[in-house]
Design an enzyme around this catalytic site. Structure first.
Site, short mmCIF file in Angstrom:
data_model
loop_
_atom_site.label_atom_id
_atom_site.label_comp_id
_atom_site.label_asym_id
_atom_site.label_seq_id
_atom_site.Cartn_x
_atom_site.Cartn_y
_atom_site.Cartn_z
N GLY A 169 0.79 -1.22 0.00
CA GLY A 169 0.00 0.00 0.00
C GLY A 169 0.82 1.27 0.00
O GLY A 169 0.50 2.24 -0.70
N THR A 170 1.86 1.30 0.80
CA THR A 170 2.68 2.52 0.87
C THR A 170 3.34 2.81 -0.47
O THR A 170 3.33 3.96 -0.95
CB THR A 170 3.72 2.39 2.00
OG1 THR A 170 3.03 2.40 3.25
CG2 THR A 170 4.72 3.54 1.96
N GLY A 213 -2.03 -6.84 -0.12
CA GLY A 213 -2.49 -8.19 0.17
C GLY A 213 -2.75 -8.48 1.63
O GLY A 213 -3.70 -9.19 1.97
N HIS A 214 -1.93 -7.93 2.53
CA HIS A 214 -2.02 -8.37 3.92
C HIS A 214 -3.24 -7.82 4.65
O HIS A 214 -3.49 -8.21 5.79
CB HIS A 214 -0.73 -8.02 4.67
CG HIS A 214 -0.58 -6.58 5.04
ND1 HIS A 214 -0.78 -6.14 6.31
CD2 HIS A 214 -0.25 -5.51 4.30
CE1 HIS A 214 -0.57 -4.83 6.34
NE2 HIS A 214 -0.24 -4.43 5.13
N THR A 261 12.74 -7.30 -9.93
CA THR A 261 12.29 -8.68 -10.08
C THR A 261 11.04 -8.92 -9.24
O THR A 261 11.00 -8.56 -8.06
CB THR A 261 13.42 -9.64 -9.65
OG1 THR A 261 14.54 -9.41 -10.50
CG2 THR A 261 12.98 -11.09 -9.74
N CYS A 291 0.76 7.62 23.53
CA CYS A 291 1.69 8.48 24.26
C CYS A 291 3.10 8.17 23.76
O CYS A 291 3.52 7.03 23.76
CB CYS A 291 1.57 8.19 25.75
SG CYS A 291 2.80 9.05 26.72
#
Lengths: 385, 116
Positions: free
Chosen positions: A71-72, A200-201, A237, A325
Protein backbone atom coordinates in the site's frame (compact mmCIF):
# COMPACT_ATOMS: atom_id res chain seq x y z
CA UNK A 1 -7.02 -18.25 27.40
CA UNK A 2 -9.03 -17.40 24.32
CA UNK A 3 -7.34 -15.16 21.75
CA UNK A 4 -9.51 -12.77 19.76
CA UNK A 5 -7.84 -10.72 17.08
CA UNK A 6 -9.80 -7.55 16.28
CA UNK A 7 -7.01 -5.49 14.74
CA UNK A 8 -7.51 -6.63 11.17
CA UNK A 9 -7.13 -3.11 9.78
CA UNK A 10 -3.50 -3.30 10.91
CA UNK A 11 -3.00 -6.65 9.28
CA UNK A 12 -4.79 -9.96 8.81
CA UNK A 13 -3.66 -13.54 9.26
CA UNK A 14 -2.57 -15.26 6.07
CA UNK A 15 -5.29 -17.54 4.71
CA UNK A 16 -3.96 -21.13 4.77
CA UNK A 17 -5.19 -21.59 1.19
CA UNK A 18 -3.12 -18.58 0.07
CA UNK A 19 -0.13 -20.02 1.91
CA UNK A 20 -0.58 -23.35 0.12
CA UNK A 21 -0.69 -21.54 -3.21
CA UNK A 22 2.56 -19.72 -2.38
CA UNK A 23 4.55 -22.70 -1.17
CA UNK A 24 5.73 -24.10 -4.53
CA UNK A 25 7.03 -20.67 -5.50
CA UNK A 26 9.16 -20.41 -2.38
CA UNK A 27 11.01 -23.63 -3.13
CA UNK A 28 10.82 -25.57 -6.39
CA UNK A 29 9.41 -22.89 -8.72
CA UNK A 30 11.97 -20.23 -7.93
CA UNK A 31 12.49 -18.85 -11.42
CA UNK A 32 12.80 -15.22 -12.42
CA UNK A 33 9.74 -14.30 -14.44
CA UNK A 34 11.94 -12.42 -16.90
CA UNK A 35 13.87 -15.58 -17.81
CA UNK A 36 13.12 -17.37 -21.05
CA UNK A 37 13.64 -20.92 -19.76
CA UNK A 38 10.93 -23.10 -18.27
CA UNK A 39 11.58 -22.07 -14.69
CA UNK A 40 11.18 -18.44 -15.67
CA UNK A 41 8.10 -19.00 -17.75
CA UNK A 42 6.45 -20.97 -14.96
CA UNK A 43 6.94 -17.97 -12.68
CA UNK A 44 5.62 -15.64 -15.37
CA UNK A 45 2.50 -17.77 -15.82
CA UNK A 46 1.88 -17.70 -12.08
CA UNK A 47 2.19 -13.91 -12.05
CA UNK A 48 -0.23 -13.53 -14.94
CA UNK A 49 -2.76 -15.80 -13.24
CA UNK A 50 -2.47 -13.66 -10.09
CA UNK A 51 -2.85 -10.50 -12.18
CA UNK A 52 -6.13 -11.85 -13.53
CA UNK A 53 -7.28 -12.81 -10.02
CA UNK A 54 -6.65 -9.26 -8.78
CA UNK A 55 -8.38 -7.79 -11.84
CA UNK A 56 -11.41 -10.04 -11.35
CA UNK A 57 -11.84 -8.79 -7.79
CA UNK A 58 -11.89 -5.11 -8.74
CA UNK A 59 -13.53 -5.34 -12.17
CA UNK A 60 -10.75 -4.20 -14.45
CA UNK A 61 -8.49 -5.35 -17.24
CA UNK A 62 -5.56 -7.44 -15.99
CA UNK A 63 -3.06 -5.36 -17.95
CA UNK A 64 -3.88 -2.39 -15.67
CA UNK A 65 -2.53 -4.16 -12.56
CA UNK A 66 1.02 -3.26 -11.50
CA UNK A 67 2.45 -5.45 -8.74
CA UNK A 68 4.63 -3.83 -6.10
CA UNK A 69 5.54 -4.03 -2.41
CA UNK A 70 2.21 -2.91 -0.93
CA UNK A 71 0.00 0.00 0.00
CA UNK A 72 2.68 2.52 0.87
CA UNK A 73 4.49 2.02 -2.42
CA UNK A 74 1.19 2.12 -4.31
CA UNK A 75 0.24 5.44 -2.70
CA UNK A 76 3.70 6.95 -3.16
CA UNK A 77 3.97 5.93 -6.78
CA UNK A 78 0.40 6.91 -7.64
CA UNK A 79 0.56 10.42 -6.18
CA UNK A 80 4.08 11.21 -7.26
CA UNK A 81 3.73 9.32 -10.53
CA UNK A 82 0.73 11.39 -11.66
CA UNK A 83 2.06 14.67 -10.25
CA UNK A 84 5.29 14.26 -12.22
CA UNK A 85 3.59 12.99 -15.37
CA UNK A 86 1.27 16.02 -15.47
CA UNK A 87 3.60 18.66 -14.04
CA UNK A 88 3.61 20.66 -17.28
CA UNK A 89 -0.19 20.93 -17.14
CA UNK A 90 -0.44 22.03 -13.54
CA UNK A 91 0.97 21.63 -10.05
CA UNK A 92 -2.07 21.47 -7.84
CA UNK A 93 -3.18 18.34 -5.99
CA UNK A 94 -6.28 17.87 -3.86
CA UNK A 95 -6.38 15.29 -1.10
CA UNK A 96 -7.92 15.04 2.36
CA UNK A 97 -6.73 15.35 5.94
CA UNK A 98 -7.74 11.77 6.72
CA UNK A 99 -5.53 10.03 4.16
CA UNK A 100 -2.99 7.40 5.10
CA UNK A 101 0.45 8.85 5.90
CA UNK A 102 1.71 7.27 2.66
CA UNK A 103 -0.38 9.83 0.76
CA UNK A 104 0.06 12.72 3.20
CA UNK A 105 3.86 12.46 3.45
CA UNK A 106 4.13 12.17 -0.35
CA UNK A 107 1.99 15.29 -0.77
CA UNK A 108 4.15 17.17 1.75
CA UNK A 109 7.24 16.08 -0.13
CA UNK A 110 5.74 17.37 -3.38
CA UNK A 111 4.95 20.68 -1.67
CA UNK A 112 8.65 21.05 -0.94
CA UNK A 113 9.23 20.59 -4.67
CA UNK A 114 6.90 23.44 -5.61
CA UNK A 115 3.56 21.66 -5.94
CA UNK A 116 0.51 23.13 -4.20
CA UNK A 117 -1.68 20.78 -2.19
CA UNK A 118 -5.18 21.36 -0.82
CA UNK A 119 -6.08 19.18 2.15
CA UNK A 120 -9.85 18.82 2.40
CA UNK A 121 -11.43 18.64 5.82
CA UNK A 122 -14.10 16.14 6.85
CA UNK A 123 -17.35 16.38 8.77
CA UNK A 124 -17.81 14.89 12.25
CA UNK A 125 -18.51 11.50 10.65
CA UNK A 126 -15.18 11.60 8.83
CA UNK A 127 -16.54 12.18 5.33
CA UNK A 128 -15.28 14.79 2.87
CA UNK A 129 -17.57 17.46 1.46
CA UNK A 130 -18.15 17.26 -2.29
CA UNK A 131 -18.89 20.99 -2.32
CA UNK A 132 -15.58 21.74 -0.64
CA UNK A 133 -13.85 19.55 -3.19
CA UNK A 134 -15.54 21.34 -6.07
CA UNK A 135 -14.54 24.71 -4.68
CA UNK A 136 -10.93 23.57 -4.31
CA UNK A 137 -10.49 22.54 -7.95
CA UNK A 138 -8.66 24.94 -10.25
CA UNK A 139 -7.32 24.92 -13.78
CA UNK A 140 -4.00 23.87 -12.26
CA UNK A 141 -5.43 20.77 -10.54
CA UNK A 142 -4.07 17.58 -12.08
CA UNK A 143 -4.73 15.01 -9.35
CA UNK A 144 -7.32 14.21 -6.69
CA UNK A 145 -6.33 11.54 -4.18
CA UNK A 146 -9.15 10.46 -1.85
CA UNK A 147 -9.22 7.19 0.03
CA UNK A 148 -12.03 4.71 -0.62
CA UNK A 149 -12.70 3.83 3.03
CA UNK A 150 -10.95 5.24 6.05
CA UNK A 151 -8.78 2.85 8.02
CA UNK A 152 -9.76 4.21 11.43
CA UNK A 153 -13.50 4.83 11.11
CA UNK A 154 -14.40 2.76 8.07
CA UNK A 155 -16.13 5.81 6.53
CA UNK A 156 -16.73 5.31 2.81
CA UNK A 157 -15.96 8.43 0.83
CA UNK A 158 -18.22 9.77 -1.95
CA UNK A 159 -16.03 8.64 -4.83
CA UNK A 160 -18.81 8.66 -7.45
CA UNK A 161 -19.11 12.42 -6.95
CA UNK A 162 -15.33 12.80 -6.83
CA UNK A 163 -14.99 11.00 -10.17
CA UNK A 164 -17.81 13.04 -11.73
CA UNK A 165 -16.18 16.33 -10.79
CA UNK A 166 -12.79 15.11 -11.92
CA UNK A 167 -13.92 13.74 -15.27
CA UNK A 168 -15.70 17.01 -16.12
CA UNK A 169 -12.35 18.76 -15.68
CA UNK A 170 -9.88 16.19 -17.01
CA UNK A 171 -8.38 15.59 -13.55
CA UNK A 172 -6.78 12.24 -12.69
CA UNK A 173 -8.26 10.46 -9.64
CA UNK A 174 -6.35 8.14 -7.32
CA UNK A 175 -7.91 6.26 -4.44
CA UNK A 176 -6.20 4.41 -1.63
CA UNK A 177 -8.58 1.45 -1.46
CA UNK A 178 -6.47 -0.62 0.91
CA UNK A 179 -9.33 -0.90 3.43
CA UNK A 180 -12.07 -1.32 0.86
CA UNK A 181 -10.82 -3.95 -1.58
CA UNK A 182 -12.02 -7.42 -0.56
CA UNK A 183 -14.30 -5.85 2.07
CA UNK A 184 -16.96 -4.24 -0.14
CA UNK A 185 -17.59 -4.53 -3.89
CA UNK A 186 -15.08 -2.39 -5.79
CA UNK A 187 -15.98 -2.32 -9.47
CA UNK A 188 -13.78 -0.15 -11.64
CA UNK A 189 -16.03 -0.73 -14.64
CA UNK A 190 -18.66 1.26 -12.77
CA UNK A 191 -16.43 3.68 -10.87
CA UNK A 192 -13.99 5.45 -13.19
CA UNK A 193 -11.03 5.81 -10.84
CA UNK A 194 -7.72 6.19 -12.66
CA UNK A 195 -5.41 4.70 -10.04
CA UNK A 196 -6.23 2.46 -7.09
CA UNK A 197 -3.96 1.21 -4.30
CA UNK A 198 -4.42 -2.18 -2.67
CA UNK A 199 -2.30 -4.48 -0.53
CA UNK A 200 -2.49 -8.19 0.17
CA UNK A 201 -2.02 -8.37 3.92
CA UNK A 202 -5.22 -6.45 4.65
CA UNK A 203 -7.30 -9.35 3.31
CA UNK A 204 -5.45 -12.51 4.31
CA UNK A 205 -2.71 -12.35 1.71
CA UNK A 206 1.00 -12.10 2.50
CA UNK A 207 2.78 -8.95 3.66
CA UNK A 208 5.16 -7.08 1.38
CA UNK A 209 3.09 -7.38 -1.78
CA UNK A 210 0.40 -5.17 -3.25
CA UNK A 211 -0.79 -3.69 -6.48
CA UNK A 212 -1.52 -0.40 -8.10
CA UNK A 213 -4.27 -0.26 -10.66
CA UNK A 214 -3.37 2.19 -13.44
CA UNK A 215 -6.18 2.74 -15.91
CA UNK A 216 -5.06 2.38 -19.52
CA UNK A 217 -3.99 5.77 -20.86
CA UNK A 218 -3.71 7.35 -17.42
CA UNK A 219 -0.69 9.64 -17.06
CA UNK A 220 1.83 7.84 -14.88
CA UNK A 221 5.53 8.39 -14.34
CA UNK A 222 7.14 5.25 -12.84
CA UNK A 223 9.00 5.77 -9.56
CA UNK A 224 10.95 2.52 -9.34
CA UNK A 225 13.33 2.51 -12.26
CA UNK A 226 15.11 -0.60 -13.43
CA UNK A 227 14.24 -3.34 -15.88
CA UNK A 228 11.14 -3.44 -18.01
CA UNK A 229 9.13 -5.32 -15.41
CA UNK A 230 5.41 -4.68 -15.09
CA UNK A 231 5.29 -3.10 -18.55
CA UNK A 232 7.84 -0.49 -17.56
CA UNK A 233 5.69 0.75 -14.70
CA UNK A 234 7.66 -0.75 -11.80
CA UNK A 235 11.22 -2.00 -12.12
CA UNK A 236 12.46 -4.90 -10.00
CA UNK A 237 12.29 -8.68 -10.08
CA UNK A 238 8.77 -9.71 -9.15
CA UNK A 239 8.05 -11.20 -5.72
CA UNK A 240 6.57 -14.32 -7.26
CA UNK A 241 5.42 -16.18 -4.11
CA UNK A 242 3.99 -12.96 -2.70
CA UNK A 243 2.16 -12.18 -5.93
CA UNK A 244 0.77 -15.72 -6.08
CA UNK A 245 -0.42 -15.34 -2.49
CA UNK A 246 -2.00 -11.98 -3.29
CA UNK A 247 -3.79 -13.47 -6.28
CA UNK A 248 -5.09 -16.39 -4.21
CA UNK A 249 -6.25 -13.99 -1.49
CA UNK A 250 -8.14 -11.98 -4.10
CA UNK A 251 -9.87 -15.08 -5.42
CA UNK A 252 -10.80 -16.23 -1.91
CA UNK A 253 -12.13 -12.76 -1.12
CA UNK A 254 -14.17 -12.62 -4.29
CA UNK A 255 -15.86 -15.93 -3.52
CA UNK A 256 -16.73 -14.78 -0.01
CA UNK A 257 -17.43 -11.10 -0.57
CA UNK A 258 -21.23 -11.21 -0.26
CA UNK A 259 -21.05 -13.41 2.81
CA UNK A 260 -18.40 -11.17 4.33
CA UNK A 261 -20.70 -8.19 3.88
CA UNK A 262 -23.70 -9.74 5.61
CA UNK A 263 -22.01 -11.81 8.30
CA UNK A 264 -19.34 -9.31 9.30
CA UNK A 265 -21.81 -6.44 9.39
CA UNK A 266 -24.04 -8.52 11.68
CA UNK A 267 -21.14 -9.34 14.02
CA UNK A 268 -19.87 -5.75 14.06
CA UNK A 269 -23.34 -4.36 14.69
CA UNK A 270 -23.95 -6.83 17.52
CA UNK A 271 -20.65 -5.89 19.12
CA UNK A 272 -21.44 -2.20 18.80
CA UNK A 273 -25.07 -2.28 19.93
CA UNK A 274 -24.34 -4.63 22.85
CA UNK A 275 -21.57 -2.37 24.08
CA UNK A 276 -23.77 0.69 23.70
CA UNK A 277 -26.44 -1.07 25.77
CA UNK A 278 -24.06 -2.19 28.52
CA UNK A 279 -21.59 0.67 28.85
CA UNK A 280 -22.67 4.25 29.53
CA UNK A 281 -20.64 7.08 28.07
CA UNK A 282 -19.91 5.34 24.77
CA UNK A 283 -19.88 7.06 21.39
CA UNK A 284 -19.46 5.76 17.86
CA UNK A 285 -16.81 7.55 15.81
CA UNK A 286 -17.65 7.65 12.12
CA UNK A 287 -20.83 7.09 10.14
CA UNK A 288 -23.23 4.39 11.26
CA UNK A 289 -24.37 3.63 7.72
CA UNK A 290 -21.86 4.29 4.95
CA UNK A 291 -18.89 2.44 6.34
CA UNK A 292 -17.13 -0.82 5.57
CA UNK A 293 -18.62 -3.84 7.37
CA UNK A 294 -15.70 -4.74 9.57
CA UNK A 295 -14.88 -1.54 11.49
CA UNK A 296 -16.25 -0.13 14.75
CA UNK A 297 -14.48 2.85 16.27
CA UNK A 298 -15.80 3.62 19.74
CA UNK A 299 -14.86 6.24 22.34
CA UNK A 300 -15.15 5.26 26.00
CA UNK A 301 -15.69 8.33 28.14
CA UNK A 302 -13.16 8.76 30.98
CA UNK A 303 -11.09 5.79 29.80
CA UNK A 304 -7.53 6.18 28.52
CA UNK A 305 -7.62 4.10 25.36
CA UNK A 306 -4.12 2.71 25.70
CA UNK A 307 -4.83 1.38 29.17
CA UNK A 308 -7.97 -0.31 27.91
CA UNK A 309 -5.98 -1.77 25.01
CA UNK A 310 -3.50 -3.33 27.43
CA UNK A 311 -6.21 -4.59 29.77
CA UNK A 312 -7.90 -6.28 26.81
CA UNK A 313 -4.60 -7.61 25.50
CA UNK A 314 -3.96 -9.19 28.89
CA UNK A 315 -7.23 -11.09 28.40
CA UNK A 316 -6.24 -12.12 24.87
CA UNK A 317 -8.12 -9.46 22.89
CA UNK A 318 -6.19 -7.43 20.31
CA UNK A 319 -7.52 -3.99 19.30
CA UNK A 320 -5.98 -0.59 18.53
CA UNK A 321 -6.30 2.95 19.90
CA UNK A 322 -6.92 6.44 18.60
CA UNK A 323 -4.05 8.06 20.46
CA UNK A 324 -0.65 6.99 21.69
CA UNK A 325 1.69 8.48 24.26
CA UNK A 326 5.15 9.01 22.80
CA UNK A 327 8.07 10.30 24.82
CA UNK A 328 5.85 12.07 27.30
CA UNK A 329 3.48 13.67 24.84
CA UNK A 330 0.27 12.39 23.32
CA UNK A 331 0.04 11.76 19.57
CA UNK A 332 -3.66 11.75 18.74
CA UNK A 333 -5.07 10.20 15.60
CA UNK A 334 -4.95 12.70 12.73
CA UNK A 335 -8.20 11.22 11.43
CA UNK A 336 -10.17 11.71 14.65
CA UNK A 337 -8.64 15.18 15.01
CA UNK A 338 -9.77 16.10 11.49
CA UNK A 339 -13.28 15.03 12.51
CA UNK A 340 -13.16 17.67 15.22
CA UNK A 341 -13.47 15.23 18.11
CA UNK A 342 -12.17 16.54 21.42
CA UNK A 343 -8.98 15.33 23.11
CA UNK A 344 -10.89 13.23 25.65
CA UNK A 345 -12.95 11.49 23.01
CA UNK A 346 -9.87 10.79 20.93
CA UNK A 347 -7.95 9.60 23.98
CA UNK A 348 -10.69 7.11 24.77
CA UNK A 349 -11.05 5.78 21.22
CA UNK A 350 -10.67 2.09 20.46
CA UNK A 351 -10.86 0.58 17.00
CA UNK A 352 -12.27 -2.90 16.58
CA UNK A 353 -11.63 -4.33 13.12
CA UNK A 354 -13.04 -7.74 12.22
CA UNK A 355 -12.20 -10.22 9.51
CA UNK A 356 -13.90 -13.16 7.86
CA UNK A 357 -12.26 -15.34 10.50
CA UNK A 358 -14.03 -13.47 13.33
CA UNK A 359 -16.70 -15.65 14.94
CA UNK A 360 -19.80 -15.07 17.06
CA UNK A 361 -17.90 -16.70 19.95
CA UNK A 362 -15.16 -14.08 19.54
CA UNK A 363 -17.72 -11.30 19.90
CA UNK A 364 -19.30 -13.03 22.91
CA UNK A 365 -15.88 -13.23 24.56
CA UNK A 366 -15.23 -9.52 24.00
CA UNK A 367 -18.65 -8.71 25.42
CA UNK A 368 -17.86 -10.81 28.50
CA UNK A 369 -14.58 -8.96 29.16
CA UNK A 370 -14.92 -5.38 27.97
CA UNK A 371 -17.59 -3.89 30.27
CA UNK A 372 -15.72 -5.00 33.40
CA UNK A 373 -12.40 -3.71 32.02
CA UNK A 374 -13.97 -0.31 31.32
CA UNK A 375 -15.56 -0.17 34.77
CA UNK A 376 -12.25 -0.95 36.49
CA UNK A 377 -10.42 1.77 34.59
CA UNK A 378 -13.15 4.29 35.33
CA UNK A 379 -12.71 3.54 39.02
CA UNK A 380 -9.19 4.99 38.93
CA UNK A 381 -10.31 8.22 37.30
CA UNK A 382 -9.22 11.26 39.32
CA UNK A 383 -12.89 12.29 39.45
CA UNK A 384 -14.05 8.91 40.78
CA UNK A 385 -14.74 8.02 44.41
CA UNK B 1 6.67 -3.33 24.68
CA UNK B 2 5.27 -3.67 28.20
CA UNK B 3 6.34 -6.33 30.68
CA UNK B 4 3.94 -8.98 31.88
CA UNK B 5 3.96 -7.26 35.27
CA UNK B 6 2.80 -3.95 33.73
CA UNK B 7 0.11 -5.69 31.70
CA UNK B 8 -1.18 -7.52 34.77
CA UNK B 9 -1.26 -4.32 36.84
CA UNK B 10 -3.23 -2.55 34.12
CA UNK B 11 -5.67 -5.44 33.81
CA UNK B 12 -6.24 -5.84 37.55
CA UNK B 13 -5.64 -2.31 38.87
CA UNK B 14 -5.04 -3.30 42.50
CA UNK B 15 -5.83 -0.70 45.20
CA UNK B 16 -7.78 1.40 42.71
CA UNK B 17 -10.03 4.32 43.58
CA UNK B 18 -10.26 7.14 46.08
CA UNK B 19 -10.30 7.03 49.86
CA UNK B 20 -12.78 8.83 52.13
CA UNK B 21 -10.54 9.73 55.04
CA UNK B 22 -6.88 9.40 54.12
CA UNK B 23 -4.28 10.55 56.60
CA UNK B 24 -1.97 11.43 53.71
CA UNK B 25 -2.67 12.33 50.08
CA UNK B 26 -0.45 13.51 47.26
CA UNK B 27 -0.98 14.54 43.67
CA UNK B 28 1.46 14.95 40.79
CA UNK B 29 1.00 15.58 37.11
CA UNK B 30 2.90 15.90 33.88
CA UNK B 31 1.58 19.07 32.25
CA UNK B 32 2.94 18.07 28.84
CA UNK B 33 0.98 14.87 28.37
CA UNK B 34 -1.65 15.48 31.04
CA UNK B 35 -0.81 12.40 33.12
CA UNK B 36 -2.08 12.73 36.68
CA UNK B 37 -1.62 10.51 39.76
CA UNK B 38 -3.13 10.74 43.23
CA UNK B 39 -1.92 8.50 46.05
CA UNK B 40 -4.00 8.22 49.21
CA UNK B 41 -2.71 6.60 52.40
CA UNK B 42 -4.06 5.73 55.82
CA UNK B 43 -1.11 5.49 58.21
CA UNK B 44 -1.68 3.74 61.52
CA UNK B 45 1.16 3.79 64.03
CA UNK B 46 3.56 4.83 61.30
CA UNK B 47 2.64 2.05 58.90
CA UNK B 48 0.59 2.13 55.69
CA UNK B 49 -2.59 0.32 56.58
CA UNK B 50 -4.63 1.32 53.52
CA UNK B 51 -3.44 2.71 50.22
CA UNK B 52 -5.39 3.66 47.09
CA UNK B 53 -4.56 5.40 43.84
CA UNK B 54 -6.27 7.35 41.13
CA UNK B 55 -4.62 8.03 37.79
CA UNK B 56 -5.20 9.16 34.26
CA UNK B 57 -2.82 9.04 31.37
CA UNK B 58 -0.64 6.49 29.71
CA UNK B 59 -0.37 2.85 30.81
CA UNK B 60 3.12 3.40 32.26
CA UNK B 61 1.76 6.02 34.63
CA UNK B 62 -1.20 3.93 35.71
CA UNK B 63 0.91 0.79 36.18
CA UNK B 64 3.53 2.74 38.13
CA UNK B 65 0.91 4.13 40.49
CA UNK B 66 -0.60 0.67 41.00
CA UNK B 67 2.85 -0.82 41.60
CA UNK B 68 3.66 1.83 44.20
CA UNK B 69 0.52 0.99 46.13
CA UNK B 70 1.54 -2.65 46.29
CA UNK B 71 5.10 -1.74 47.26
CA UNK B 72 4.16 0.54 50.16
CA UNK B 73 1.25 -1.43 51.60
CA UNK B 74 2.17 -2.47 55.17
CA UNK B 75 5.45 -0.53 55.06
CA UNK B 76 6.51 2.31 57.33
CA UNK B 77 6.92 5.97 56.44
CA UNK B 78 10.69 5.70 56.12
CA UNK B 79 10.29 3.00 53.47
CA UNK B 80 7.92 5.22 51.50
CA UNK B 81 10.28 8.18 51.74
CA UNK B 82 13.27 6.13 50.61
CA UNK B 83 11.69 4.77 47.41
CA UNK B 84 13.53 5.86 44.26
CA UNK B 85 12.75 5.62 40.57
CA UNK B 86 14.77 2.46 40.03
CA UNK B 87 12.81 0.66 42.73
CA UNK B 88 9.64 1.23 40.73
CA UNK B 89 11.25 0.36 37.41
CA UNK B 90 12.61 -2.85 38.92
CA UNK B 91 9.20 -3.72 40.29
CA UNK B 92 7.62 -3.18 36.88
CA UNK B 93 10.16 -5.41 35.21
CA UNK B 94 11.05 -2.56 32.81
CA UNK B 95 9.42 0.35 31.09
CA UNK B 96 10.18 1.61 27.61
CA UNK B 97 12.55 4.56 28.02
CA UNK B 98 10.03 6.88 26.38
CA UNK B 99 7.51 5.93 29.06
CA UNK B 100 9.63 6.37 32.20
CA UNK B 101 8.04 9.73 32.87
CA UNK B 102 5.04 7.73 34.07
CA UNK B 103 7.02 6.22 36.93
CA UNK B 104 8.39 9.68 37.78
CA UNK B 105 4.90 11.18 38.05
CA UNK B 106 3.70 8.30 40.24
CA UNK B 107 6.75 8.60 42.51
CA UNK B 108 6.21 12.36 42.83
CA UNK B 109 2.64 11.71 43.94
CA UNK B 110 3.87 9.33 46.65
CA UNK B 111 6.51 11.83 47.80
CA UNK B 112 3.91 14.54 47.88
CA UNK B 113 1.75 12.30 50.07
CA UNK B 114 4.43 11.26 52.55
CA UNK B 115 6.38 14.51 52.67
CA UNK B 116 3.23 16.60 53.05
Amino acid sequence: MRHVYLDNNATTPLDPAAFEAMKPYLLEHFGNASSVHQQGQRAKSAIELARQQVANLIGCDASAIVFNSGGTESDNSAVRGVAYARREEGRHIVTSRIEHPAVLRTCESLESEGFRVTYLGVNEEGVISVDELENALTDETTLISIMYANNETGAIQPLCDVCRLAKERGITVHSDAVQAVAKIPVDLEQLPLDLVSLTGHKFHGPKGVGALYVRKGSPFHPMMLGGSHERNRRGGTENVPGIVGLGAACELAQWGLERFGTETTALRDRLESSLLDRIPGLEVNGPKERRVPHVANLSFEDVPGEALLIALDFRGIAVSTGAACTSGSVSPSHVLMAMGLGDKRIGGAIRFSLSRFTTAEDIDYVLSILPDAVEKIRQIGPGSH
Amino acid sequence: MYSERVRKLIAELPNRGGLENPTHSGTAENPICGDLVRIHLVLVEGHVEVVRFQASGCPATIASAAAITEMVEGQDLAFCQALVLNDILDNLGSLPSARRHGAEVALQALRSAVDG
